[in-house]
Design a protein around this motif. Structure first.
Motif, PDB file in Angstrom:
ATOM      1  N   ALA A   1      12.790   9.199  -7.283  1.00 55.19           N
ATOM      2  CA  ALA A   1      13.685   8.378  -8.580  1.00 55.19           C
ATOM      3  C   ALA A   1      12.409   7.601  -9.089  1.00 55.19           C
ATOM      4  N   ARG A   2      11.759   6.833  -8.282  1.00 49.82           N
ATOM      5  CA  ARG A   2      10.620   5.714  -8.909  1.00 49.82           C
ATOM      6  C   ARG A   2       9.453   6.204  -8.081  1.00 49.82           C
ATOM      7  N   PRO A   3       8.415   6.392  -8.769  1.00 51.90           N
ATOM      8  CA  PRO A   3       7.006   6.659  -8.011  1.00 51.90           C
ATOM      9  C   PRO A   3       6.722   5.465  -7.305  1.00 51.90           C
ATOM     10  N   PRO A   4       5.949   5.867  -6.194  1.00 54.43           N
ATOM     11  CA  PRO A   4       5.463   4.739  -5.324  1.00 54.43           C
ATOM     12  C   PRO A   4       4.643   3.920  -5.968  1.00 54.43           C
ATOM     13  N   ARG A   5       4.672   2.635  -5.487  1.00 57.04           N
ATOM     14  CA  ARG A   5       3.764   1.547  -6.238  1.00 57.04           C
ATOM     15  C   ARG A   5       2.406   1.426  -5.092  1.00 57.04           C
ATOM     16  N   SER A   6       1.577   0.956  -5.761  1.00 61.18           N
ATOM     17  CA  SER A   6       0.302   0.611  -5.230  1.00 61.18           C
ATOM     18  C   SER A   6       0.251  -0.735  -4.577  1.00 61.18           C
ATOM     19  N   PRO A   7      -0.381  -0.930  -3.320  1.00 56.16           N
ATOM     20  CA  PRO A   7      -0.588  -2.108  -2.723  1.00 56.16           C
ATOM     21  C   PRO A   7      -1.318  -3.175  -3.964  1.00 56.16           C
ATOM     22  N   VAL A   8      -0.759  -4.516  -3.634  1.00 55.41           N
ATOM     23  CA  VAL A   8      -1.386  -5.335  -4.635  1.00 55.41           C
ATOM     24  C   VAL A   8      -2.298  -6.218  -3.841  1.00 55.41           C
ATOM     25  N   LEU A   9      -3.597  -6.543  -4.134  1.00 59.58           N
ATOM     26  CA  LEU A   9      -4.562  -7.250  -3.680  1.00 59.58           C
ATOM     27  C   LEU A   9      -4.827  -8.630  -4.639  1.00 59.58           C
ATOM     28  N   LEU A  10      -4.504  -9.773  -3.900  1.00 60.39           N
ATOM     29  CA  LEU A  10      -4.495 -10.957  -4.722  1.00 60.39           C
ATOM     30  C   LEU A  10      -5.619 -11.846  -4.010  1.00 60.39           C
ATOM     31  N   ARG A  11      -6.376 -12.274  -4.793  1.00 61.56           N
ATOM     32  CA  ARG A  11      -7.530 -13.344  -4.388  1.00 61.56           C
ATOM     33  C   ARG A  11      -7.129 -14.767  -4.212  1.00 61.56           C
ATOM     34  N   GLU A  12      -7.608 -15.480  -3.350  1.00 58.93           N
ATOM     35  CA  GLU A  12      -6.940 -16.737  -3.147  1.00 58.93           C
ATOM     36  C   GLU A  12      -8.043 -17.780  -3.648  1.00 58.93           C
ATOM     37  N   ALA A  13      -7.557 -18.151  -5.073  1.00 59.64           N
ATOM     38  CA  ALA A  13      -8.498 -18.763  -5.854  1.00 59.64           C
ATOM     39  C   ALA A  13      -7.776 -19.606  -6.945  1.00 59.64           C
ATOM     40  N   PHE A  14      -8.447 -20.383  -7.832  1.00 62.31           N
ATOM     41  CA  PHE A  14      -7.891 -21.029  -8.952  1.00 62.31           C
ATOM     42  C   PHE A  14      -7.549 -19.922 -10.081  1.00 62.31           C
ATOM     43  N   SER A  15      -6.402 -19.994 -10.854  1.00 59.45           N
ATOM     44  CA  SER A  15      -6.275 -18.941 -11.619  1.00 59.45           C
ATOM     45  C   SER A  15      -6.268 -19.517 -13.154  1.00 59.45           C
ATOM     46  N   TRP A  16      -7.618 -18.827 -13.701  1.00 60.65           N
ATOM     47  CA  TRP A  16      -7.781 -19.490 -15.112  1.00 60.65           C
ATOM     48  C   TRP A  16      -6.676 -19.248 -16.219  1.00 60.65           C
TER      49      TRP A  16
ATOM     50  N   MET B   1     -17.907 -15.561  -0.123  1.00 56.14           N
ATOM     51  CA  MET B   1     -16.798 -14.756   0.447  1.00 56.14           C
ATOM     52  C   MET B   1     -15.523 -15.585  -0.073  1.00 56.14           C
ATOM     53  N   HIS B   2     -14.579 -14.454  -0.490  1.00 59.69           N
ATOM     54  CA  HIS B   2     -13.611 -14.794  -1.059  1.00 59.69           C
ATOM     55  C   HIS B   2     -12.415 -14.322  -0.064  1.00 59.69           C
ATOM     56  N   ILE B   3     -11.348 -14.813  -0.093  1.00 59.01           N
ATOM     57  CA  ILE B   3     -10.162 -14.427   0.910  1.00 59.01           C
ATOM     58  C   ILE B   3      -9.057 -13.620  -0.036  1.00 59.01           C
ATOM     59  N   TRP B   4      -8.545 -12.551   0.241  1.00 59.14           N
ATOM     60  CA  TRP B   4      -7.909 -11.541  -0.491  1.00 59.14           C
ATOM     61  C   TRP B   4      -6.637 -11.310   0.508  1.00 59.14           C
ATOM     62  N   THR B   5      -5.493 -11.305  -0.016  1.00 56.18           N
ATOM     63  CA  THR B   5      -4.320 -10.982   0.817  1.00 56.18           C
ATOM     64  C   THR B   5      -3.690  -9.430   0.115  1.00 56.18           C
ATOM     65  N   VAL B   6      -3.178  -8.653   0.961  1.00 59.24           N
ATOM     66  CA  VAL B   6      -3.029  -7.327   0.542  1.00 59.24           C
ATOM     67  C   VAL B   6      -1.466  -7.349   0.719  1.00 59.24           C
ATOM     68  N   HIS B   7      -0.712  -7.063  -0.256  1.00 59.98           N
ATOM     69  CA  HIS B   7       0.618  -6.915  -0.439  1.00 59.98           C
ATOM     70  C   HIS B   7       1.207  -5.318  -0.323  1.00 59.98           C
ATOM     71  N   ALA B   8       1.712  -4.725   0.731  1.00 59.63           N
ATOM     72  CA  ALA B   8       2.247  -3.595   0.681  1.00 59.63           C
ATOM     73  C   ALA B   8       3.591  -3.383   0.018  1.00 59.63           C
ATOM     74  N   PRO B   9       4.002  -2.484  -0.991  1.00 58.82           N
ATOM     75  CA  PRO B   9       5.355  -2.447  -1.696  1.00 58.82           C
ATOM     76  C   PRO B   9       6.324  -1.891  -0.634  1.00 58.82           C
ATOM     77  N   PRO B  10       7.561  -2.598  -1.007  1.00 53.36           N
ATOM     78  CA  PRO B  10       8.871  -1.949  -0.301  1.00 53.36           C
ATOM     79  C   PRO B  10       8.970  -0.486  -0.268  1.00 53.36           C
ATOM     80  N   GLU B  11       9.655  -0.112   0.789  1.00 52.48           N
ATOM     81  CA  GLU B  11       9.660   1.720   0.986  1.00 52.48           C
ATOM     82  C   GLU B  11      10.446   2.007  -0.071  1.00 52.48           C
TER      83      GLU B  11
END
Length: 156
Positions: free
Chosen positions: A32-47, A1-11
């Motif tokens: 003016a700017r298309p809405p952005r997708s949320p970002v899903l970040l894994r808690e892990a070492f980044s190679w 199991m991995h831990i993921w954080t979800v970050h919602a874009p600003p309005e």
């Protein structure tokens, strides 16, 4: 199991009605700017960040982090003796690999993104599935579910 954080874009528009995007408020209008997708970040070492630190920072548009990284690298190269500099540079890269995702979270937070949820899942697809099943945030994820119900792309 991995831990993921979800970050919602600003309005996109702070004065828009809650739960309604500007394009939905005025049919036919394009925001003016298309809405952005949320970002899903894994808690892990980044190679990738460990091996290609500055390029990884550029790819993720982490300008302030890149400037700090370059300043520390210059300090390591100029202030340490020649024999110690390669070891210190390796240690710096090692730290970048361990803290790259945290630095990205920090950059997103500085730009107005908010932590929407924390998910435990074996892979990214399972994390998205658990996230949408839980509907932890009725505001943001409620809009996602309404867009899915209408047959629209939930994040654009």
């Amino acid at each position: 199991m991995h831990i993921w954080t979800v970050h919602a874009p600003p309005e996109a528009e702070p004065d828009a009605a809650p739960g309604v995007t500007p394009a939905e408020a005025m049919p036919g209008a394009t925001p003016a700017r298309p809405p952005r997708s949320p970002v899903l970040l894994r808690e892990a070492f980044s190679w990738a960040a460990f091996l290609f630190g500055p390029l990884w920072f550029l790819w993720h548009r982490m300008w302030l982090v890149l400037v700090i990284y370059l300043a520390v690298a210059v300090l390591v190269a100029t202030l340490l003796p020649e024999q110690a500099a390669p070891y210190a540079a390796f240690a710096l890269q090692f730290l970048v690999g361990f803290h790259a995702r945290d630095l990205r979270r920090w950059t997103l937070e500085r730009r107005g993104w908010r932590l929407a949820a924390i998910v435990a899942a074996p892979d990214e697809d399972a994390a998205w599935g658990r996230l949408l099943d839980s509907a932890a945030d009725a505001g943001f994820w409620g809009r996602v579910e309404r867009r899915i119900a209408r047959g629209l792309n939930p994040f654009f």
